[in-house]
Scaffold this motif. Structure first.
Motif, PDB file in Angstrom:
ATOM      1  N   CYS A 142      35.706  35.814  37.964  1.00  0.00           N
ATOM      2  CA  CYS A 142      34.482  36.378  38.551  1.00  0.00           C
ATOM      3  C   CYS A 142      33.264  35.536  38.197  1.00  0.00           C
ATOM      4  CB  CYS A 142      34.284  37.815  38.070  1.00  0.00           C
ATOM      5  SG  CYS A 142      35.567  38.962  38.618  1.00  0.00           S
ATOM      6  N   LYS A 143      33.229  35.009  36.955  1.00  0.00           N
ATOM      7  CA  LYS A 143      32.102  34.185  36.520  1.00  0.00           C
ATOM      8  C   LYS A 143      32.000  32.918  37.369  1.00  0.00           C
ATOM      9  CE  LYS A 143      30.155  31.988  32.391  1.00  0.00           C
ATOM     10  NZ  LYS A 143      30.373  31.705  30.946  1.00  0.00           N
ATOM     11  N   ASN A 144      33.163  32.387  37.771  1.00  0.00           N
ATOM     12  CA  ASN A 144      33.197  31.188  38.607  1.00  0.00           C
ATOM     13  C   ASN A 144      33.177  31.514  40.098  1.00  0.00           C
ATOM     14  OD1 ASN A 144      33.811  28.502  36.906  1.00  0.00           O
ATOM     15  ND2 ASN A 144      34.798  30.240  35.894  1.00  0.00           N
ATOM     16  N   ASN A 145      33.004  32.804  40.416  1.00  0.00           N
ATOM     17  CA  ASN A 145      32.891  33.257  41.811  1.00  0.00           C
ATOM     18  C   ASN A 145      34.128  32.886  42.640  1.00  0.00           C
ATOM     19  OD1 ASN A 145      31.496  34.613  43.859  1.00  0.00           O
ATOM     20  ND2 ASN A 145      30.589  32.722  44.640  1.00  0.00           N
ATOM     21  N   LEU A 146      35.311  33.097  42.051  1.00  0.00           N
ATOM     22  CA  LEU A 146      36.563  32.774  42.731  1.00  0.00           C
ATOM     23  C   LEU A 146      37.399  34.021  43.022  1.00  0.00           C
ATOM     24  CD1 LEU A 146      37.611  29.630  40.628  1.00  0.00           C
ATOM     25  CD2 LEU A 146      36.669  29.639  42.939  1.00  0.00           C
ATOM     26  N   GLN A 147      36.809  35.203  42.869  1.00  0.00           N
ATOM     27  CA  GLN A 147      37.572  36.434  43.050  1.00  0.00           C
ATOM     28  C   GLN A 147      38.027  36.660  44.488  1.00  0.00           C
ATOM     29  OE1 GLN A 147      34.459  36.193  42.044  1.00  0.00           O
ATOM     30  NE2 GLN A 147      33.106  37.655  43.094  1.00  0.00           N
ATOM     31  N   SER A 148      37.416  35.946  45.428  1.00  0.00           N
ATOM     32  CA  SER A 148      37.812  36.113  46.830  1.00  0.00           C
ATOM     33  C   SER A 148      38.961  35.193  47.239  1.00  0.00           C
ATOM     34  CB  SER A 148      36.615  35.854  47.749  1.00  0.00           C
ATOM     35  OG  SER A 148      36.139  34.527  47.598  1.00  0.00           O
ATOM     36  N   ASP A 149      39.393  34.290  46.336  1.00  0.00           N
ATOM     37  CA  ASP A 149      40.488  33.366  46.657  1.00  0.00           C
ATOM     38  C   ASP A 149      41.788  34.149  46.806  1.00  0.00           C
ATOM     39  OD1 ASP A 149      41.465  30.377  46.595  1.00  0.00           O
ATOM     40  OD2 ASP A 149      42.824  31.492  45.297  1.00  0.00           O
ATOM     41  N   GLU A 150      42.539  33.866  47.901  1.00  0.00           N
ATOM     42  CA  GLU A 150      43.734  34.670  48.182  1.00  0.00           C
ATOM     43  C   GLU A 150      44.865  34.433  47.192  1.00  0.00           C
ATOM     44  OE1 GLU A 150      43.717  31.205  51.235  1.00  0.00           O
ATOM     45  OE2 GLU A 150      42.283  32.570  50.262  1.00  0.00           O
ATOM     46  N   TYR A 151      44.981  33.210  46.651  1.00  0.00           N
ATOM     47  CA  TYR A 151      46.061  32.924  45.697  1.00  0.00           C
ATOM     48  C   TYR A 151      45.796  33.620  44.366  1.00  0.00           C
ATOM     49  CZ  TYR A 151      47.137  29.370  49.160  1.00  0.00           C
ATOM     50  OH  TYR A 151      47.437  28.728  50.341  1.00  0.00           O
ATOM     51  N   ILE A 152      44.551  33.551  43.917  1.00  0.00           N
ATOM     52  CA  ILE A 152      44.187  34.250  42.677  1.00  0.00           C
ATOM     53  C   ILE A 152      44.300  35.753  42.878  1.00  0.00           C
ATOM     54  CG2 ILE A 152      42.306  34.701  41.065  1.00  0.00           C
ATOM     55  CD1 ILE A 152      41.328  31.843  41.564  1.00  0.00           C
ATOM     56  N   GLY A 153      43.830  36.243  44.031  1.00  0.00           N
ATOM     57  CA  GLY A 153      43.907  37.676  44.305  1.00  0.00           C
ATOM     58  C   GLY A 153      45.322  38.195  44.285  1.00  0.00           C
ATOM     59  N   SER A 154      46.267  37.425  44.814  1.00  0.00           N
ATOM     60  CA  SER A 154      47.663  37.859  44.865  1.00  0.00           C
ATOM     61  C   SER A 154      48.249  38.058  43.470  1.00  0.00           C
ATOM     62  CB  SER A 154      48.488  36.840  45.651  1.00  0.00           C
ATOM     63  OG  SER A 154      49.839  37.219  45.704  1.00  0.00           O
ATOM     64  N   VAL A 155      47.999  37.075  42.561  1.00  0.00           N
ATOM     65  CA  VAL A 155      48.570  37.199  41.211  1.00  0.00           C
ATOM     66  C   VAL A 155      47.827  38.253  40.392  1.00  0.00           C
ATOM     67  CG1 VAL A 155      49.595  34.904  41.103  1.00  0.00           C
ATOM     68  CG2 VAL A 155      47.207  35.186  40.465  1.00  0.00           C
ATOM     69  N   LEU A 156      46.528  38.452  40.664  1.00  0.00           N
ATOM     70  CA  LEU A 156      45.802  39.532  39.977  1.00  0.00           C
ATOM     71  C   LEU A 156      46.348  40.893  40.380  1.00  0.00           C
ATOM     72  CD1 LEU A 156      42.077  38.317  40.128  1.00  0.00           C
ATOM     73  CD2 LEU A 156      43.411  38.791  38.055  1.00  0.00           C
ATOM     74  N   ILE A 157      46.658  41.068  41.660  1.00  0.00           N
ATOM     75  CA  ILE A 157      47.255  42.323  42.130  1.00  0.00           C
ATOM     76  C   ILE A 157      48.591  42.548  41.451  1.00  0.00           C
ATOM     77  CG2 ILE A 157      48.321  43.432  44.147  1.00  0.00           C
ATOM     78  CD1 ILE A 157      46.097  42.056  45.833  1.00  0.00           C
TER      79      ILE A 157
END
Length: 511
Positions: free
Chosen positions: A387-402
């Motif tokens: 979130c600090k790097n403003n990457l929370q909207s990235d689909e690859y990161i979002g998938s593994v966070l889910i």
């Protein structure tokens, strides 16, 4: 002739770009001083010398500013000066180098005289700008005009054929090379090898390679790259050995390509990889960025993680790509326990200490490491960095966070990550549906599935299998029948995993 659309005459174009000037100053970085044209409006009838005009246009090429070239041509038009063929070709080259191909073509059409340099300039300019169709059309018209094309023309056209995968035209150009008698030296062999390799005919590339009068290092590198692309690893290694016997030096690009090939199934023992590692040490390439990254990636993929770690520790000036390769390699040691995965977790703080900014892949891999060793608290900290790097909207990161939050029985946090994702592909949707199902929230899984269908997205067999399992646990045979109907309509019913889920659903529903 190929005509650019809506192009006015040059006098109109030049006058439109020419300001109302009493004094025009044109810098020439290629000269010791600047040319200065200071003329009142009533004295514009005095032309400069041909050599002066040429140097001014060349200065525009060096500066990359077409405005300077237009001002020079404006002066020629105003004074009624008739430029010669050489100056016309220089102007043509200037417009192409300054990314104004339409003006270049307009000038080409208006030239009273052309030679092969004129045609080559236009073809190579279009090729450099990626306008391959236009380059082909100019070549065709050169042939119709019976221009005595040369090896520079052939080289440009072979490059066009390689980029567009036009094997038929490439073979025709090859035939013209042979019939013209220009000789098959390295200058034409290299683009021919590249063209045949990129068009999937590495066998023809080898024939050209073997018949070349004088091979250089680019020729050998092109042949090796062709075999790597075709997956013919044994042939690639034979060429590499032959290259060494002929005293041709390896480049970092070649060693990197060959080492990447050694990661495949043909050399799981990594024997060839270790031999190449020895060669790279002897040649001083082992600490090169490309070779070093390929070495540690090779060791990681063949399972020699200790050698991968040793290689990584010896590399100087590590960059983000190297760290990503090492993290990815250590994650492959998950089946050997948590030791290697925990080493991967230590690399993120190390990157930060060295002032490197993690990429989207870095964060994605680190979250996977947290999932592998079930360190969810550390995963939350990494989420904070995301979130600090403003990457929370990235689909690859979002998938593994889910996936991580679902494993942690926190589907609300997983849903927050899902809502934050900018581009939701079927993987993201399936991850969220699976997360609900794994946590016993079957109704929410079905609601999300219905929303997926309402958006016009097409689920895959894993999504269908998950919602069928949710129907089984809810004893919702009616909903299961509707999903079965959808599976039949879309053809997903042919998947074995879907058929097994249907049997399970009907058995658990008692129907």
């Amino acid at each position: 002739m190929l005509k650019p659309t809506k192009i006015r005459s040059f006098s109109t174009i030049i006058n439109a770009t020419r300001p109302s000037i009493q004094e025009v100053e044109i810098p020439s970085p290629s000269l010791d001083s600047q040319f200065k044209i200071v003329q009142p409006e009533n004295e514009l009838g005095n032309s400069l010398y041909d050599a002066t005009y040429t140097k001014l246009v060349q200065s525009a090429i060096h500066s990359g500013c077409s405005v300077h070239g237009k001002l020079v041509q404006s002066h020629m038009l105003k004074t009624g000066y008739n430029p010669g063929l050489f100056l016309h070709n220089t102007l043509l080259n200037m417009y192409l180098k300054c990314n104004e191909p339409d003006l270049a073509h307009q000038l080409f059409d208006e030239m009273p005289e052309r030679n092969v340099v004129s045609w080559n300039s236009l073809i190579s300019g279009y090729t450099r700008l990626g306008r391959y169709f236009d380059a082909k059309e100019v070549f065709r018209e050169a042939r119709v005009a019976e221009v005595d094309v040369n090896k520079f023309t052939f080289a440009s056209m072979l490059s066009v054929c390689a980029q567009t995968g036009d094997l038929e035209l490439g073979k025709a150009v090859h035939g013209l090379v042979i019939s013209s008698g220009v000789g098959l030296d390295a200058f034409l062999t290299n683009p021919l090898v590249a063209m045949y390799s990129k068009c999937g005919r590495v066998d023809q590339a080898r024939v050209v390679f073997d018949r070349c009068d004088g091979l250089d290092d680019v020729s050998w590198n092109s042949m090796i790259a062709g075999y790597v692309k075709a997956g013919l690893h044994n042939e690639m290694l034979r060429v590499l050995v032959e290259m060494h016997r002929n005293g041709v030096g390896f480049s970092s690009y070649v060693l990197g390509s060959v080492l990447n090939a050694c990661c495949s199934d043909f050399d799981r023992s990594s024997v060839w990889g270790k031999l190449l590692h020895s060669c790279s040490v002897k040649l001083g390439w082992d600490r090169d960025v490309v070779v070093g990254t390929a070495l540690l990636d090779m060791y990681a993929k063949v399972g020699d993680l200790d050698d991968a770690v040793s290689t990584f520790s010896l590399l100087d000036d590590k960059n983000v790509v190297m760290y990503n390769a090492m993290i990815s390699g250590l994650l492959r040691g998950e089946e050997n326990g948590d030791a290697y995965v925990k080493k991967a977790l230590d690399l993120l703080p190390e990157m930060q200490r060295h002032g490197l900014r993690p990429s989207e892949f870095t964060f994605s891999a680190m979250i996977k490491a947290c999932i592998a060793c079930k360190d969810f608290e550390y995963g939350k900290q990494i989420h904070g960095l995301v979130c600090k790097n403003n990457l929370q909207s990235d689909e690859y990161i979002g998938s593994v966070l889910i996936e991580m939050y679902s494993m942690w029985n926190s589907t609300d946090d997983a849903m927050t990550c899902f809502d934050s994702t900018r581009k939701r592909d079927i993987v993201i949707w399936t991850s969220m549906i699976v997360g609900h199902a794994q946590n016993g929230e079957y109704e929410r899984a079905l609601v999300l599935f219905c929303k997926l269908l309402s958006l016009g997205s097409r689920p895959d067999e894993f999504t269908i299998s998950t919602v069928l399992s949710a129907c089984a646990n809810l004893a919702a045979a009616r909903a299961g029948e509707q999903i079965q109907g959808y599976s039949i309509k879309t053809g997903i019913i042919e998947s074995g995993i879907v058929r097994n889920s249907l049997i399970y659903m009907y058995a658990k529903s008692g129907t």
